[in-house]
Design a protein around this motif. Structure first.
Motif, PDB file in Angstrom:
ATOM      1  N   ALA A  81       0.837  -1.197   0.000  1.00  0.00           N
ATOM      2  CA  ALA A  81       0.000   0.000   0.000  1.00  0.00           C
ATOM      3  C   ALA A  81       0.873   1.249   0.000  1.00  0.00           C
ATOM      4  N   PRO A  82       0.836   2.061  -1.051  1.00  0.00           N
ATOM      5  CA  PRO A  82       1.624   3.291  -1.079  1.00  0.00           C
ATOM      6  C   PRO A  82       0.899   4.436  -0.382  1.00  0.00           C
ATOM      7  N   VAL A  83       1.650   5.263   0.316  1.00  0.00           N
ATOM      8  CA  VAL A  83       1.144   6.507   0.918  1.00  0.00           C
ATOM      9  C   VAL A  83      -0.133   6.217   1.701  1.00  0.00           C
ATOM     10  N   ILE A  98      -3.149   6.553  -0.995  1.00  0.00           N
ATOM     11  CA  ILE A  98      -3.613   5.237  -1.440  1.00  0.00           C
ATOM     12  C   ILE A  98      -4.969   5.303  -2.137  1.00  0.00           C
ATOM     13  N   SER A  99      -5.811   6.263  -1.744  1.00  0.00           N
ATOM     14  CA  SER A  99      -7.122   6.377  -2.372  1.00  0.00           C
ATOM     15  C   SER A  99      -7.010   6.720  -3.856  1.00  0.00           C
ATOM     16  N   LEU A 105       2.672  -4.321  -6.508  1.00  0.00           N
ATOM     17  CA  LEU A 105       3.214  -5.633  -6.175  1.00  0.00           C
ATOM     18  C   LEU A 105       4.718  -5.558  -5.971  1.00  0.00           C
ATOM     19  N   LYS A 106       5.202  -6.360  -5.008  1.00  0.00           N
ATOM     20  CA  LYS A 106       6.626  -6.576  -4.805  1.00  0.00           C
ATOM     21  C   LYS A 106       6.941  -8.028  -5.143  1.00  0.00           C
ATOM     22  N   ALA A 107       8.144  -8.286  -5.646  1.00  0.00           N
ATOM     23  CA  ALA A 107       8.534  -9.641  -6.009  1.00  0.00           C
ATOM     24  C   ALA A 107       8.749 -10.491  -4.757  1.00  0.00           C
ATOM     25  N   ILE A 239       0.823 -11.930   1.288  1.00  0.00           N
ATOM     26  CA  ILE A 239       1.202 -10.894   2.252  1.00  0.00           C
ATOM     27  C   ILE A 239       0.697  -9.547   1.769  1.00  0.00           C
ATOM     28  N   ILE A 240       0.090  -8.797   2.679  1.00  0.00           N
ATOM     29  CA  ILE A 240      -0.334  -7.428   2.384  1.00  0.00           C
ATOM     30  C   ILE A 240       0.428  -6.492   3.315  1.00  0.00           C
ATOM     31  N   ALA A 241       1.298  -5.661   2.734  1.00  0.00           N
ATOM     32  CA  ALA A 241       2.036  -4.650   3.474  1.00  0.00           C
ATOM     33  C   ALA A 241       1.176  -3.399   3.551  1.00  0.00           C
ATOM     34  N   THR A 242       0.976  -2.887   4.752  1.00  0.00           N
ATOM     35  CA  THR A 242      -0.064  -1.882   4.964  1.00  0.00           C
ATOM     36  C   THR A 242       0.390  -0.439   4.802  1.00  0.00           C
TER      37      THR A 242
END
Length: 286
Positions: A81-83, A98-99, A105-107, A239-242
């Motif tokens: 999730a950016p910003v 993010i909105s 995606l990350k590898a 995995i979800i990075a927040t």
């Protein structure tokens, strides 16, 4: 429960200061071509009621004697999730968050575990640390409603989203090998508690850089899981990075980075440079 991957493919849980091996529970380790032992464990995980063997001298070893791997070493995807903190938006001097940007995606090949080292690939670019809470998916999710989204999260862990600054796409700048430290272990949802009230602190070389709480996320974990599941099917172990709060800063060889999340633990990695040369796309992108 604290579940961990260790010693290049084994899986276990933490009982005080000992690691209890769960190889028998996942059908053993000698299964060529199979998904990781952790993903097999998560597929059959049934919350606090999952039967686990008690710790004994025969089936456990001291935590200090093992090498920790990324808790999930082989997710099908890492979604980031950016910003997603307002203070980071201000820090970056951008008008979008993010909105507007959604996710990227990350590898999975960028994953490393607690105690490993980030390797900086170039000598002429800036690389920053970004400390984040990561949610781990426990069952397949597709078009999940926000009200049910947390039911699909098996637990949480720490994640460092290492970033090269420049004009390339985010997925390029954040997917170098070693650019996603994950760990130290996966804390199941029942023990981690609500994901919207977790303290986050990050230090680099002993300097305190980031301090926040996940209540300050623009999109919380439930909204993130629901949105991502509307775009792509989430598989067990994904995995979800927040997102990261303010306080990102440059890395250099020889530094140590530590991310502490309340009720989860501390992820610590080193930084090395491996005698890097210049970026093929040039320092103009910094």
């Amino acid at each position: 429960m604290r579940l961990l991957s260790y010693d290049d493919g084994r899986v276990g849980y933490l009982a005080d200061d000992r690691v209890v091996d769960l190889g028998d529970l996942v059908g053993g380790y000698h299964r060529p071509g199979a998904v990781s032992a952790m993903r097999r464990l998560l597929t059959q995980w049934d919350g606090p009621g999952t039967p686990l063997p008690p710790a004994t001298e025969a089936n456990s070893v001291p935590l200090s004697s093992v090498r920790l791997d990324p808790p999930v070493p082989d997710p099908t995807k890492i979604v980031a999730a950016p910003v997603n903190y307002r203070d980071h938006k201000s820090e970056m001097s951008v008008t979008v968050d993010i909105s507007d940007l959604a996710v990227f995606l990350k590898a999975p090949s960028s994953l490393i575990g607690h105690g490993d080292a980030i390797r900086l690939p170039y000598s002429d670019r800036r690389f920053d640390q970004e400390g984040e809470l990561a949610a781990v998916i426990g069952r397949r999710a597709r078009n999940v409603a926000p009200e049910q989204a947390l039911d699909y999260v098996v637990g949480y862990t720490g994640l460092l989203d290492i970033t090269m600054r420049g004009g390339e796409d985010r997925s390029t700048r954040k997917s170098f090998d070693t650019f996603t430290p994950l760990g130290p272990w996966l804390v199941t949802s029942d023990e981690a508690g609500p994901p919207d009230d977790i303290d986050l602190d990050c230090t680099v070389g002993g300097e305190h850089r980031q301090s926040s709480n996940t209540k300050n996320l623009i999109w919380g974990v439930a909204q993130l899981v629901a949105y991502v599941s509307s775009v792509m099917t989430l598989e067990v172990g994904d995995i979800i990075a927040t997102g990261t709060p303010a306080g990102v800063g440059p890395l250099a060889a020889g530094l140590e980075v530590s991310l502490t999340l309340s009720r989860i633990g501390t992820l610590t990695v080193g930084v090395s440079a491996d005698n890097p040369g210049p970026s093929p796309t040039g320092s103009r992108n910094r």
